[in-house]
Design an enzyme around this catalytic site. Sequence first.
Site, PDB file in Angstrom:
ATOM      1  N   GLU A 157       0.853  -1.187   0.000  1.00 42.37           N
ATOM      2  CA  GLU A 157       0.000   0.000   0.000  1.00 42.37           C
ATOM      3  C   GLU A 157       0.892   1.241   0.000  1.00 42.37           C
ATOM      4  O   GLU A 157       1.808   1.347   0.810  1.00 42.37           O
ATOM      5  CB  GLU A 157      -0.906   0.002   1.225  1.00 42.37           C
ATOM      6  CG  GLU A 157      -1.732   1.260   1.423  1.00 42.37           C
ATOM      7  CD  GLU A 157      -2.610   1.601   0.225  1.00 42.37           C
ATOM      8  OE1 GLU A 157      -2.563   2.758  -0.243  1.00 42.37           O
ATOM      9  OE2 GLU A 157      -3.335   0.699  -0.250  1.00 42.37           O
TER      10      GLU A 157
ATOM     11  N   LYS B 170     -12.041   6.186 -17.294  1.00 43.14           N
ATOM     12  CA  LYS B 170     -11.824   6.868 -18.570  1.00 43.14           C
ATOM     13  C   LYS B 170     -10.895   6.033 -19.450  1.00 43.14           C
ATOM     14  O   LYS B 170      -9.885   5.502 -18.984  1.00 43.14           O
ATOM     15  CB  LYS B 170     -11.227   8.252 -18.341  1.00 43.14           C
ATOM     16  CG  LYS B 170     -12.186   9.203 -17.622  1.00 43.14           C
ATOM     17  CD  LYS B 170     -11.580  10.582 -17.457  1.00 43.14           C
ATOM     18  CE  LYS B 170     -12.566  11.520 -16.749  1.00 43.14           C
ATOM     19  NZ  LYS B 170     -11.994  12.866 -16.554  1.00 43.14           N
TER      20      LYS B 170
ATOM     21  N   THR C 142     -13.064  -7.556   2.272  1.00 46.67           N
ATOM     22  CA  THR C 142     -12.362  -6.299   2.480  1.00 46.67           C
ATOM     23  C   THR C 142     -13.358  -5.282   3.043  1.00 46.67           C
ATOM     24  O   THR C 142     -14.570  -5.521   3.084  1.00 46.67           O
ATOM     25  CB  THR C 142     -11.791  -5.752   1.160  1.00 46.67           C
ATOM     26  OG1 THR C 142     -12.854  -5.216   0.370  1.00 46.67           O
ATOM     27  CG2 THR C 142     -11.065  -6.838   0.373  1.00 46.67           C
ATOM     28  N   GLU C 143     -12.838  -4.114   3.450  1.00 42.51           N
ATOM     29  CA  GLU C 143     -13.717  -3.056   3.941  1.00 42.51           C
ATOM     30  C   GLU C 143     -14.702  -2.621   2.855  1.00 42.51           C
ATOM     31  O   GLU C 143     -15.893  -2.430   3.115  1.00 42.51           O
ATOM     32  CB  GLU C 143     -12.881  -1.848   4.396  1.00 42.51           C
ATOM     33  CG  GLU C 143     -12.006  -2.088   5.608  1.00 42.51           C
ATOM     34  CD  GLU C 143     -10.627  -2.661   5.247  1.00 42.51           C
ATOM     35  OE1 GLU C 143      -9.808  -2.831   6.157  1.00 42.51           O
ATOM     36  OE2 GLU C 143     -10.386  -2.945   4.053  1.00 42.51           O
ATOM     37  N   TYR C 144     -14.185  -2.451   1.628  1.00 45.93           N
ATOM     38  CA  TYR C 144     -15.053  -2.043   0.520  1.00 45.93           C
ATOM     39  C   TYR C 144     -16.092  -3.118   0.209  1.00 45.93           C
ATOM     40  O   TYR C 144     -17.241  -2.816  -0.098  1.00 45.93           O
ATOM     41  CB  TYR C 144     -14.220  -1.763  -0.734  1.00 45.93           C
ATOM     42  CG  TYR C 144     -13.556  -0.417  -0.737  1.00 45.93           C
ATOM     43  CD1 TYR C 144     -14.306   0.756  -0.779  1.00 45.93           C
ATOM     44  CD2 TYR C 144     -12.169  -0.303  -0.718  1.00 45.93           C
ATOM     45  CE1 TYR C 144     -13.695   1.994  -0.798  1.00 45.93           C
ATOM     46  CE2 TYR C 144     -11.542   0.947  -0.732  1.00 45.93           C
ATOM     47  CZ  TYR C 144     -12.312   2.082  -0.780  1.00 45.93           C
ATOM     48  OH  TYR C 144     -11.713   3.311  -0.784  1.00 45.93           O
TER      49      TYR C 144
ATOM     50  N   ASP D  62     -16.306  -4.446  -7.262  1.00 49.61           N
ATOM     51  CA  ASP D  62     -17.735  -4.150  -7.328  1.00 49.61           C
ATOM     52  C   ASP D  62     -18.078  -3.490  -8.655  1.00 49.61           C
ATOM     53  O   ASP D  62     -19.251  -3.269  -8.954  1.00 49.61           O
ATOM     54  CB  ASP D  62     -18.121  -3.186  -6.201  1.00 49.61           C
ATOM     55  CG  ASP D  62     -17.454  -1.824  -6.394  1.00 49.61           C
ATOM     56  OD1 ASP D  62     -16.200  -1.781  -6.359  1.00 49.61           O
ATOM     57  OD2 ASP D  62     -18.162  -0.826  -6.604  1.00 49.61           O
TER      58      ASP D  62
ATOM     59  N   ASP E 243      -8.708   0.676  -8.103  1.00 47.11           N
ATOM     60  CA  ASP E 243      -9.270   1.857  -8.757  1.00 47.11           C
ATOM     61  C   ASP E 243      -9.664   1.475 -10.181  1.00 47.11           C
ATOM     62  O   ASP E 243      -8.833   0.975 -10.948  1.00 47.11           O
ATOM     63  CB  ASP E 243      -8.223   2.971  -8.784  1.00 47.11           C
ATOM     64  CG  ASP E 243      -8.802   4.318  -9.188  1.00 47.11           C
ATOM     65  OD1 ASP E 243      -9.724   4.338 -10.034  1.00 47.11           O
ATOM     66  OD2 ASP E 243      -8.328   5.342  -8.681  1.00 47.11           O
TER      67      ASP E 243
END
Length: 215
Positions: A69, A124, A193-195, A156, A120
Amino acid sequence: MRARYKPWAAELIEAHPEIVIPNPEALKGKWHEKFGNDRPIHIEAGSGKGRFITGMAQANPDINYIGIELFESVIVTALQGALEPEGGIPNLRLLQVNAQELETFFEASEIDRVYLNFSDPWPKTRHAKRRLTHESFLKLYERVLPEGGEIHFKTDNRGLFEYSLTSISEYGMLLKDVSLDLHANEPEWNIMTEYEEKFLKKGQPIYRLEAKFQA
């Protein structure tokens, strides 16, 4: 989303060089020595606050884990999680580095598996090369993984998932265990995960795949 600035983060990170490894480039080719065993090494590129990597390390003590990270304000939360269990988590290390530079820190075939969780999406088109499943990243993973090494990917974002399916297939990797809704029949071994927990509570499907490099 990047976490808020934490003025105390640098001091805490510096106090625990046994977990957040300083100068990890010096350990290139020597990670098994660092862990003190010859067990498989799995890395998570973009480990965020560390819920996944710490959970995996605790659930699988026969595997060594390295969470990568870049941001200090985020990795410090992963460090706190690693410090919570009494005695720590001996098979876990963290690196505050850029995942684009994996070859700076790992020899060819030194890593056995790469996890990519909720990366991420860079939606685009002109930013496609920044996606962690772009061909340039697949080449990078292939160089640090052994023959038959695997990538495990969760997101997601359907657009990113569809892009990844195409990118990985065109690269010549073998796709397996592709899921369009992981939690519809969630495997017992899944570590959220948190997400993942956040999106699941909103009713959003979680997409997952495993892909294997072929000779």
